[in-house]
Design a protein around this motif. Structure first.
Motif, PDB file in Angstrom:
ATOM      1  N   ILE A 228      -5.710   2.850 -12.822  1.00  0.00           N
ATOM      2  CA  ILE A 228      -6.295   1.852 -12.655  1.00  0.00           C
ATOM      3  C   ILE A 228      -5.995   1.217 -11.343  1.00  0.00           C
ATOM      4  O   ILE A 228      -6.723   0.354 -10.820  1.00  0.00           O
ATOM      5  CB  ILE A 228      -6.380   1.017 -13.791  1.00  0.00           C
ATOM      6  N   GLY A 229      -5.087   1.572 -10.864  1.00  0.00           N
ATOM      7  CA  GLY A 229      -4.649   0.966  -9.345  1.00  0.00           C
ATOM      8  C   GLY A 229      -5.657   1.040  -8.350  1.00  0.00           C
ATOM      9  O   GLY A 229      -6.071  -0.034  -7.548  1.00  0.00           O
ATOM     10  N   PRO A 230      -6.374   1.958  -8.077  1.00  0.00           N
ATOM     11  CA  PRO A 230      -7.436   2.147  -6.926  1.00  0.00           C
ATOM     12  C   PRO A 230      -8.492   1.357  -7.247  1.00  0.00           C
ATOM     13  O   PRO A 230      -8.854   0.722  -6.431  1.00  0.00           O
ATOM     14  CB  PRO A 230      -7.716   3.647  -7.029  1.00  0.00           C
ATOM     15  N   PHE A 231      -8.894   1.177  -8.428  1.00  0.00           N
ATOM     16  CA  PHE A 231     -10.154   0.380  -8.904  1.00  0.00           C
ATOM     17  C   PHE A 231      -9.633  -1.119  -8.743  1.00  0.00           C
ATOM     18  O   PHE A 231     -10.528  -1.961  -8.096  1.00  0.00           O
ATOM     19  CB  PHE A 231     -10.252   0.776 -10.527  1.00  0.00           C
ATOM     20  N   ALA A 232      -8.539  -1.599  -9.199  1.00  0.00           N
ATOM     21  CA  ALA A 232      -8.160  -2.858  -9.007  1.00  0.00           C
ATOM     22  C   ALA A 232      -7.844  -3.407  -7.553  1.00  0.00           C
ATOM     23  O   ALA A 232      -8.156  -4.460  -7.016  1.00  0.00           O
ATOM     24  CB  ALA A 232      -6.588  -3.024  -9.766  1.00  0.00           C
ATOM     25  N   LEU A 233      -7.064  -2.188  -6.796  1.00  0.00           N
ATOM     26  CA  LEU A 233      -7.106  -2.848  -5.303  1.00  0.00           C
ATOM     27  C   LEU A 233      -8.432  -2.588  -4.499  1.00  0.00           C
ATOM     28  O   LEU A 233      -8.439  -3.355  -3.565  1.00  0.00           O
ATOM     29  CB  LEU A 233      -6.175  -1.555  -4.463  1.00  0.00           C
ATOM     30  N   LYS A 234      -9.385  -1.813  -5.014  1.00  0.00           N
ATOM     31  CA  LYS A 234     -10.631  -1.874  -4.444  1.00  0.00           C
ATOM     32  C   LYS A 234     -11.470  -3.231  -4.591  1.00  0.00           C
ATOM     33  O   LYS A 234     -12.040  -3.804  -3.790  1.00  0.00           O
ATOM     34  CB  LYS A 234     -11.962  -0.703  -4.735  1.00  0.00           C
ATOM     35  N   LEU A 235     -11.217  -4.029  -5.849  1.00  0.00           N
ATOM     36  CA  LEU A 235     -11.662  -5.056  -6.171  1.00  0.00           C
ATOM     37  C   LEU A 235     -11.212  -6.095  -5.475  1.00  0.00           C
ATOM     38  O   LEU A 235     -11.912  -7.100  -4.820  1.00  0.00           O
ATOM     39  CB  LEU A 235     -11.580  -5.390  -7.707  1.00  0.00           C
ATOM     40  N   LEU A 236      -9.893  -5.956  -5.145  1.00  0.00           N
ATOM     41  CA  LEU A 236      -8.975  -7.177  -4.448  1.00  0.00           C
ATOM     42  C   LEU A 236      -9.413  -7.030  -2.808  1.00  0.00           C
ATOM     43  O   LEU A 236      -9.631  -7.964  -2.081  1.00  0.00           O
ATOM     44  CB  LEU A 236      -7.602  -6.983  -4.504  1.00  0.00           C
ATOM     45  N   TYR A 237      -9.723  -5.699  -2.307  1.00  0.00           N
ATOM     46  CA  TYR A 237      -9.710  -5.544  -0.814  1.00  0.00           C
ATOM     47  C   TYR A 237     -10.769  -4.874  -0.418  1.00  0.00           C
ATOM     48  O   TYR A 237     -11.032  -4.941   0.779  1.00  0.00           O
ATOM     49  CB  TYR A 237      -8.239  -4.640  -0.307  1.00  0.00           C
ATOM     50  N   GLY A 238     -11.647  -4.451  -1.118  1.00  0.00           N
ATOM     51  CA  GLY A 238     -12.901  -3.798  -0.958  1.00  0.00           C
ATOM     52  C   GLY A 238     -12.782  -2.319  -0.145  1.00  0.00           C
ATOM     53  O   GLY A 238     -13.578  -1.821   0.547  1.00  0.00           O
ATOM     54  N   VAL A 239     -11.461  -1.799  -0.408  1.00  0.00           N
ATOM     55  CA  VAL A 239     -11.198  -0.464   0.382  1.00  0.00           C
ATOM     56  C   VAL A 239     -10.953   0.672  -0.669  1.00  0.00           C
ATOM     57  O   VAL A 239     -10.429   0.380  -1.666  1.00  0.00           O
ATOM     58  CB  VAL A 239      -9.884  -0.847   1.152  1.00  0.00           C
ATOM     59  N   ASN A 240     -11.711   1.618  -0.632  1.00  0.00           N
ATOM     60  CA  ASN A 240     -11.679   2.585  -1.535  1.00  0.00           C
ATOM     61  C   ASN A 240     -10.167   3.463  -1.445  1.00  0.00           C
ATOM     62  O   ASN A 240     -10.165   4.113  -0.253  1.00  0.00           O
ATOM     63  CB  ASN A 240     -12.666   3.893  -1.328  1.00  0.00           C
ATOM     64  N   LEU A 241      -9.378   3.176  -2.298  1.00  0.00           N
ATOM     65  CA  LEU A 241      -8.283   3.935  -2.427  1.00  0.00           C
ATOM     66  C   LEU A 241      -7.987   5.134  -3.366  1.00  0.00           C
ATOM     67  O   LEU A 241      -6.705   5.380  -3.819  1.00  0.00           O
ATOM     68  CB  LEU A 241      -7.121   2.906  -2.604  1.00  0.00           C
ATOM     69  N   THR A 242      -9.058   5.855  -3.864  1.00  0.00           N
ATOM     70  CA  THR A 242      -9.031   6.863  -4.777  1.00  0.00           C
ATOM     71  C   THR A 242      -8.012   7.905  -4.356  1.00  0.00           C
ATOM     72  O   THR A 242      -7.534   8.524  -5.175  1.00  0.00           O
ATOM     73  CB  THR A 242     -10.489   7.436  -5.275  1.00  0.00           C
ATOM     74  N   ASP A 243      -8.333   8.394  -3.319  1.00  0.00           N
ATOM     75  CA  ASP A 243      -7.404   9.185  -2.774  1.00  0.00           C
ATOM     76  C   ASP A 243      -5.919   9.170  -2.736  1.00  0.00           C
ATOM     77  O   ASP A 243      -4.943   9.771  -2.557  1.00  0.00           O
ATOM     78  CB  ASP A 243      -7.718   9.535  -1.119  1.00  0.00           C
ATOM     79  N   TYR A 244      -5.472   7.722  -2.936  1.00  0.00           N
ATOM     80  CA  TYR A 244      -4.184   7.200  -3.173  1.00  0.00           C
ATOM     81  C   TYR A 244      -3.487   7.210  -4.317  1.00  0.00           C
ATOM     82  O   TYR A 244      -2.579   6.470  -4.418  1.00  0.00           O
ATOM     83  CB  TYR A 244      -3.920   6.095  -2.281  1.00  0.00           C
ATOM     84  N   LYS A 245      -4.148   7.638  -5.481  1.00  0.00           N
ATOM     85  CA  LYS A 245      -3.726   7.483  -6.769  1.00  0.00           C
ATOM     86  C   LYS A 245      -2.220   7.824  -6.942  1.00  0.00           C
ATOM     87  O   LYS A 245      -1.367   6.877  -7.504  1.00  0.00           O
ATOM     88  CB  LYS A 245      -4.456   8.023  -7.662  1.00  0.00           C
TER      89      LYS A 245
END
Length: 161
Positions: free
Chosen positions: A92-109
């Protein structure tokens, strides 16, 4: 004082390497991701700090079993919190960080999970450094910090190049 210098240098090597070899956008992603182990370290201090006075008193009373018991408790608790956090970070990290920062971090799971684990090892290092200070074995810390600095610099240079 030398320990503080080495600690600051060790903490900044990844940022310096990213700055040297990558674009500003990668540095922005790095800035977001590096907060993860920082938070883990801060939370680890909540585990370590309450036990320090007792360990110091036990050292002065030559109660080394109690010190050892405290170290084991800290290692177990840090691990018990970090491993589930790493799994949560992966899923859930990429989803939570996207909510916080608006940056897609799916590639960084995987990176997120590994950074939580890195934070766990930083907690171990902080705890062991504190215990070594309590038991008056500070000389070995210089050797350890120097080795960590050399290893981290080499690994970061290879991985991020």
């Amino acid at each position: 004082m030398l320990f503080n210098l080495l600690t600051m240098v060790i903490a900044n090597v990844p940022r310096i390497i990213v700055d040297l070899y990558h674009t500003d956008s990668k540095l922005g992603v790095f800035g977001i991701l590096i907060m993860i182990p920082t938070i883990v370290i801060l939370l680890g201090q909540l585990i370590i700090q309450p036990l320090l006075n007792g360990m110091s008193e036990n050292f002065h009373k030559n109660k080394f079993r109690e010190i050892s018991s405290s170290v084991k408790k800290m290692l177990i608790l840090i691990t018990a919190v970090s491993i589930p956090s790493a799994l949560a970070g992966y899923f859930i990290g990429p989803f939570a960080l996207k909510l916080l920062y608006g940056v897609n971090l799916t590639d960084y799971k995987l990176s997120i999970a590994l950074l939580v684990i890195a934070g766990m090892f930083n907690c171990y290092a902080a705890m062991l450094s504190t215990v070594l200070t309590i038991i008056r074995k500070t000389g070995i810390q210089l050797i350890i910090y120097t080795g960590v600095f050399a290893t981290e610099t080499a690994v970061m240079a290879i991985v991020l190049k």
